[in-house]
Design an enzyme around this catalytic site. Structure first.
Site, PDB file in Angstrom:
ATOM      1  N   CYS A  26       0.821  -1.197   0.000  1.00 17.99           N
ATOM      2  CA  CYS A  26       0.000   0.000   0.000  1.00 17.99           C
ATOM      3  C   CYS A  26       0.865   1.262   0.000  1.00 17.99           C
ATOM      4  O   CYS A  26       1.760   1.414   0.821  1.00 17.99           O
ATOM      5  CB  CYS A  26      -0.968   0.086   1.177  1.00 17.99           C
ATOM      6  SG  CYS A  26      -2.226  -1.177   1.127  1.00 17.99           S
ATOM      7  N   ARG A  70       4.350  -0.463  -4.356  1.00 16.00           N
ATOM      8  CA  ARG A  70       3.905  -0.904  -3.035  1.00 16.00           C
ATOM      9  C   ARG A  70       2.611  -1.708  -3.074  1.00 16.00           C
ATOM     10  O   ARG A  70       2.173  -2.232  -2.050  1.00 16.00           O
ATOM     11  CB  ARG A  70       3.725   0.313  -2.119  1.00 16.00           C
ATOM     12  CG  ARG A  70       4.986   1.126  -1.956  1.00 16.00           C
ATOM     13  CD  ARG A  70       4.733   2.338  -1.113  1.00 16.00           C
ATOM     14  NE  ARG A  70       4.542   1.967   0.278  1.00 16.00           N
ATOM     15  CZ  ARG A  70       5.499   1.825   1.168  1.00 16.00           C
ATOM     16  NH1 ARG A  70       6.742   2.050   0.824  1.00 16.00           N
ATOM     17  NH2 ARG A  70       5.244   1.485   2.401  1.00 16.00           N
ATOM     18  N   TRP A  88      -2.238  -3.002  -1.746  1.00  7.19           N
ATOM     19  CA  TRP A  88      -1.887  -4.425  -1.667  1.00  7.19           C
ATOM     20  C   TRP A  88      -2.790  -4.969  -0.575  1.00  7.19           C
ATOM     21  O   TRP A  88      -2.662  -4.593   0.595  1.00  7.19           O
ATOM     22  CB  TRP A  88      -0.411  -4.604  -1.294  1.00  7.19           C
ATOM     23  CG  TRP A  88       0.035  -6.028  -1.383  1.00  7.19           C
ATOM     24  CD1 TRP A  88       0.520  -6.671  -2.489  1.00  7.19           C
ATOM     25  CD2 TRP A  88       0.044  -6.989  -0.320  1.00  7.19           C
ATOM     26  NE1 TRP A  88       0.830  -7.969  -2.175  1.00  7.19           N
ATOM     27  CE2 TRP A  88       0.544  -8.195  -0.860  1.00  7.19           C
ATOM     28  CE3 TRP A  88      -0.317  -6.965   1.019  1.00  7.19           C
ATOM     29  CZ2 TRP A  88       0.696  -9.361  -0.103  1.00  7.19           C
ATOM     30  CZ3 TRP A  88      -0.174  -8.121   1.771  1.00  7.19           C
ATOM     31  CH2 TRP A  88       0.325  -9.299   1.212  1.00  7.19           C
ATOM     32  N   ASN A  90      -2.104   2.821   5.032  1.00  9.27           N
ATOM     33  CA  ASN A  90      -1.130   1.746   4.838  1.00  9.27           C
ATOM     34  C   ASN A  90      -0.858   1.164   6.214  1.00  9.27           C
ATOM     35  O   ASN A  90      -0.456   1.884   7.130  1.00  9.27           O
ATOM     36  CB  ASN A  90       0.151   2.327   4.217  1.00  9.27           C
ATOM     37  CG  ASN A  90       1.341   1.375   4.301  1.00  9.27           C
ATOM     38  OD1 ASN A  90       2.468   1.800   4.448  1.00  9.27           O
ATOM     39  ND2 ASN A  90       1.099   0.096   4.213  1.00  9.27           N
ATOM     40  N   GLY A  91      -1.106  -0.143   6.365  1.00 11.49           N
ATOM     41  CA  GLY A  91      -0.878  -0.789   7.658  1.00 11.49           C
ATOM     42  C   GLY A  91      -1.985  -1.777   7.936  1.00 11.49           C
ATOM     43  O   GLY A  91      -2.735  -2.164   7.024  1.00 11.49           O
ATOM     44  N   GLU A  99      18.487 -18.429  -3.282  1.00  9.07           N
ATOM     45  CA  GLU A  99      18.046 -17.188  -3.916  1.00  9.07           C
ATOM     46  C   GLU A  99      17.502 -17.470  -5.329  1.00  9.07           C
ATOM     47  O   GLU A  99      16.511 -16.877  -5.743  1.00  9.07           O
ATOM     48  CB  GLU A  99      19.190 -16.163  -3.931  1.00  9.07           C
ATOM     49  CG  GLU A  99      18.877 -14.845  -4.600  1.00  9.07           C
ATOM     50  CD  GLU A  99      17.627 -14.119  -4.084  1.00  9.07           C
ATOM     51  OE1 GLU A  99      17.098 -14.462  -3.019  1.00  9.07           O
ATOM     52  OE2 GLU A  99      17.159 -13.206  -4.792  1.00  9.07           O
ATOM     53  N   LYS A 103      13.687 -16.653  -6.519  1.00  9.51           N
ATOM     54  CA  LYS A 103      13.390 -15.841  -7.717  1.00  9.51           C
ATOM     55  C   LYS A 103      12.419 -16.579  -8.616  1.00  9.51           C
ATOM     56  O   LYS A 103      11.429 -16.032  -9.085  1.00  9.51           O
ATOM     57  CB  LYS A 103      14.662 -15.583  -8.537  1.00  9.51           C
ATOM     58  CG  LYS A 103      15.553 -14.409  -8.327  1.00  9.51           C
ATOM     59  CD  LYS A 103      15.001 -13.071  -8.165  1.00  9.51           C
ATOM     60  CE  LYS A 103      14.328 -12.791  -6.896  1.00  9.51           C
ATOM     61  NZ  LYS A 103      14.681 -12.293  -5.758  1.00  9.51           N
ATOM     62  N   GLU A 141       8.841 -16.951  -7.144  1.00 11.73           N
ATOM     63  CA  GLU A 141       8.147 -15.652  -7.039  1.00 11.73           C
ATOM     64  C   GLU A 141       7.461 -15.247  -8.339  1.00 11.73           C
ATOM     65  O   GLU A 141       6.381 -14.699  -8.327  1.00 11.73           O
ATOM     66  CB  GLU A 141       9.161 -14.537  -6.716  1.00 11.73           C
ATOM     67  CG  GLU A 141       9.485 -14.349  -5.269  1.00 11.73           C
ATOM     68  CD  GLU A 141      10.530 -13.239  -5.069  1.00 11.73           C
ATOM     69  OE1 GLU A 141      10.299 -12.379  -4.222  1.00 11.73           O
ATOM     70  OE2 GLU A 141      11.578 -13.240  -5.755  1.00 11.73           O
ATOM     71  N   HIS A 160      18.693 -37.259   2.860  1.00 12.27           N
ATOM     72  CA  HIS A 160      18.040 -37.406   4.166  1.00 12.27           C
ATOM     73  C   HIS A 160      16.539 -37.175   4.079  1.00 12.27           C
ATOM     74  O   HIS A 160      15.914 -36.803   5.070  1.00 12.27           O
ATOM     75  CB  HIS A 160      18.680 -36.441   5.177  1.00 12.27           C
ATOM     76  CG  HIS A 160      20.106 -36.762   5.471  1.00 12.27           C
ATOM     77  ND1 HIS A 160      20.510 -37.947   6.043  1.00 12.27           N
ATOM     78  CD2 HIS A 160      21.248 -36.070   5.213  1.00 12.27           C
ATOM     79  CE1 HIS A 160      21.828 -37.968   6.148  1.00 12.27           C
ATOM     80  NE2 HIS A 160      22.300 -36.833   5.642  1.00 12.27           N
ATOM     81  N   LYS A 191       6.313  -5.396  -2.956  1.00 10.90           N
ATOM     82  CA  LYS A 191       7.743  -5.076  -2.880  1.00 10.90           C
ATOM     83  C   LYS A 191       8.154  -4.694  -1.470  1.00 10.90           C
ATOM     84  O   LYS A 191       9.252  -5.002  -1.033  1.00 10.90           O
ATOM     85  CB  LYS A 191       8.043  -3.924  -3.851  1.00 10.90           C
ATOM     86  CG  LYS A 191       9.485  -3.496  -3.835  1.00 10.90           C
ATOM     87  CD  LYS A 191      10.130  -3.686  -5.180  1.00 10.90           C
ATOM     88  CE  LYS A 191      11.636  -3.632  -5.129  1.00 10.90           C
ATOM     89  NZ  LYS A 191      12.227  -4.973  -5.115  1.00 10.90           N
TER      90      LYS A 191
HETATM   91  C1  G6P Z   1       9.218  -8.783   0.024  1.00 12.89           C
HETATM   92  C2  G6P Z   1       9.731  -8.677  -1.403  1.00 12.89           C
HETATM   93  C3  G6P Z   1      11.058  -9.408  -1.523  1.00 12.89           C
HETATM   94  C4  G6P Z   1      12.046  -8.866  -0.498  1.00 12.89           C
HETATM   95  C5  G6P Z   1      11.490  -8.955   0.916  1.00 12.89           C
HETATM   96  C6  G6P Z   1      12.356  -8.210   1.915  1.00 12.89           C
HETATM   97  O1  G6P Z   1       8.859 -10.079   0.305  1.00 12.89           O
HETATM   98  O2  G6P Z   1       8.794  -9.225  -2.302  1.00 12.89           O
HETATM   99  O3  G6P Z   1      11.580  -9.213  -2.826  1.00 12.89           O
HETATM  100  O4  G6P Z   1      13.232  -9.586  -0.575  1.00 12.89           O
HETATM  101  O5  G6P Z   1      10.201  -8.335   0.956  1.00 12.89           O
HETATM  102  O6  G6P Z   1      12.340  -6.857   1.578  1.00 12.89           O
HETATM  103  P1  G6P Z   1      13.408  -5.806   2.047  1.00 12.89           P
HETATM  104  O7  G6P Z   1      12.925  -4.505   1.508  1.00 12.89           O
HETATM  105  O8  G6P Z   1      13.413  -5.844   3.547  1.00 12.89           O
HETATM  106  O9  G6P Z   1      14.718  -6.218   1.486  1.00 12.89           O
END
Ligand code: G6P
Length: 598
Positions: free
Chosen positions: A2, A27, A73, A99-100, A471, A475, A478, A494, A593
């Site tokens: 948001c 956001r 969001w 937002n919150g 990572e 990716k 996501e 295991h 994000k």
């Molecule tokens: C969200 C985003 C990720 C990010 C994570 C942490 O889940 O979608 O891409 O890695 O937040 O965000 P930050 O801003 O704390 O790195």
């Protein structure tokens, strides 16, 4: 998670709000809306979908000078036009963006507001209805006093901007935990969740302090603590205005941001090599008597922190561990004044990470933030903050920020060893200069169909490659929605190997020569059970029965720097798989994000 914006000034508010919303749209992509006062009534226009979609489908007057906007969001209530912000009070006299999360909204709705009709099941509606309710119950209360009364009843987090029909040229605001900034220009005032959402004409800005509320009118910005006492807002000069990021020739922001990685790494290193570098500005006493280092983060930043911790132990010879912020708060390790807690966050606004900062500080640890947004809460709450200098990152899935975070943590590790990080910095610079992006795109492209047509994928690797697996896997899931998991290669036997069947896709990451046989022996066991392998390597695997067609080229870099560079082709692969499957990699479903709620 948001974004809110507001504008009050001499120019057209709708145009300014549109610009602001486009800048904070990262956001939340679920819906967008705007509110202003016109024809003696509060007007609200909102649509499901993007900010562009909102403004393409509405007509607004061009003579309004005060308004608020929102990009959502969804947290409470499904994604639909009715649930989009701004929300209007039951008496149509107030509109509000938020937002919150209001944690006690059901208690408010069924308690103090039990006789008040609600139009939605969004927590935000309880805020705007409370303001209206307090004004009706006690007409002597000013709007500001009704807002203050409302805030006393709220539990949770909020950044809000509100319009009131009775005071048409005023924006009311309040903030607890969620971010909020105010910017001032010549005869204009802006409010936004992010410095990016403040207008280009702003010459100064302030981060609204936590727990503060107030109002903006054409003469002044006034702020108060909950007790009612005045708060002096200290505006700072705007250093520079980041242009709203543009995709340029790229199809998506994610593609653009991956292509920027070598430059970002280079810029970051150069800033840390400057005489006037961010580390040199920190008081020397901060670095003294550090006995152990705890890295704390979420998502991609957590994986970057794993690299940071590994590097710190290896190079600085200090105990270094990594924690998920959301777990750290419930089970913090033993902390004291000799513990350095490093909080890593691209946005600097992740609620779990901010909560962890407060826990660490309460326990007496030193706090160091590493962030891309130096106006963020993280930057203001930590004792010290280091920038990663990645530039604005728009795509939800983080790419260039990861590489910049790893760069800064590699530098930090050597700094913590003996104060001298020149060698590692120069090594990074020279490797970044030799990165062949086109070659990487071409090599990754060969595997797009295979990966896209897999029903699930297992990433396996050891040591640093295991972090790259984690990572890479994040990716891919996501933005392609393919179920995938990353395993430390040794763990496969295991349990997970039970999932391997004929045709299972397995992607083995092998960039450390000393681990070739250990990793490939495990992979052979999966292969014997039907797994189809992709080998991501730059090493010679001639002693193993590996066909050339199964090899995806990893960059040839100094093995110590592997985590910094090996991730790039994996980011490219995820991007291309997402596009191949017809998705928008910049706006993955259900993700935001900046996650400003816990
Ligand atoms: C969200 C985003 C990720 C990010 C994570 C942490 O889940 O979608 O891409 O890695 O937040 O965000 P930050 O801003 O704390 O790195």
């Amino acid at each position: 998670m948001c974004g809110i914006v507001g504008y009050l000034g001499k120019n057209d508010c709708v145009e300014n709000i549109k610009e602001g919303l486009l800048s904070v749209e990262y956001r939340g992509y679920d819906s967008a809306g705007i509110s202003y006062i016109h024809d003696g009534a509060i007007q609200i226009q909102k649509r499901v979908g993007s900010v562009a979609n909102l403004f393409d489908s509405i007509t607004c007057p061009t003579d309004t000078h005060c308004g608020i906007g929102h990009t959502r969001w969804a947290t409470h209530g499904e994604v639909c036009e009715k649930n989009a912000h701004p929300h209007i009070s039951f008496d149509n006299r107030f509109s509000l963006v938020h937002n919150g999360i209001i944690e006690n909204y059901a208690v408010i709705k069924d308690g103090i507001l039990k006789d008040i009709p609600f139009r939605t099941n969004v927590d935000t509606e309880s805020i705007v209805n409370l303001v209206a309710y307090f004004r009706i119950v006690n007409p002597k209360l000013s709007v500001l006093e009704a807002l203050c009364e409302t805030l006393k009843n709220l539990q949770g987090s909020y950044a809000v901007a509100m319009l009131a029909l009775d005071t048409p040229d005023t924006i009311y605001f309040a903030r607890k935990e969620s971010p909020l900034l105010i910017g001032k220009g010549d005869g204009e005032t802006f409010i936004s969740s992010d410095v990016l959402g403040l207008g280009k004409s702003c010459s100064e800005y302030v981060v609204v302090p936590n727990g503060v509320y107030g109002y903006i009118n054409k003469d002044e910005v006034k702020a108060f603590e909950e007790s009612g006492s005045d708060v002096c807002l200290e505006f700072k000069s705007m250093i520079s205005h980041s242009e709203r990021a543009q995709k340029g020739d790229n199809a998506h922001f994610m593609q653009k941001e991956i292509n920027e990685i070598p430059t970002v790494i280079e810029n970051t290193v150069k800033i840390y090599l400057n005489e006037d570098n961010p580390i040199s500005k920190v008081d020397k006493s901060f670095w003294q008597d550090i006995e152990k280092i705890e890295f704390i983060a979420c998502g991609t930043s957590y994986h970057a922190s794993m690299v940071g911790a590994m590097f710190t132990e290896d190079n600085a010879h200090k105990v270094a561990r990594t924690h998920l912020a959301s777990e750290f708060v419930y089970n913090p390790p033993l902390l004291n004044k000799n513990t350095l807690c490093v909080f890593v966050s691209q946005s600097g606004e992740t609620a779990d990470t901010l909560h962890a900062v407060r826990v660490a500080k309460e326990r007496g640890a030193k706090s160091l933030g590493i962030t891309n947004v130096m106006t963020s809460n993280l930057a203001s709450e930590c004792d010290v903050c280091l920038p990663i200098c990645a530039g604005v990152e728009v795509a939800v899935a983080s790419t260039k920020a990861y590489n910049a975070q790893v760069t800064v943590m590699m530098i930090l590790a050597d700094f913590l060893r003996d104060g001298d990080y020149k060698d590692i910095a120069e090594k990074i610079l020279s490797q970044a200069a030799s990165i062949d992006l086109d070659g990487m795109w071409a090599s990754a492209k060969k595997f797009v169909k295979r990966v896209a047509n897999s029903s699930s994928i297992y990433f396996v690797g050891r040591h640093m490659d295991y972090i790259t697996c984690l990572e890479s896997c994040l990716k891919l899931k996501e933005i392609s929605y393919i179920p995938c998991e990353a395993y430390a290669a040794g763990e496969l036997k295991h349990g997970t190997i039970a999932l391997v069947e004929d045709g299972t896709t397995m992607l083995a990451i092998v960039t450390e020569p000393k681990l070739i046989s250990k990793t490939l022996n495990i992979v052979e066991q999966a292969k014997a059970r039907g797994a189809k392998l992709i080998y991501f390597t730059s090493l010679n695997l001639k002693d193993f029965a590996v066909s050339e067609k199964d090899v995806m080229a990893a960059p040839k870099v100094d093995v110590e720097l592997s985590p910094l560079f090996s991730i790039i082709p994996m980011q490219m692969l995820s991007y291309m798989v997402s596009v191949y499957k017809g998705y928008n990699p910049d706006r993955p479903r259900n993700l935001a994000k900046s996650v400003t709620v816990e």
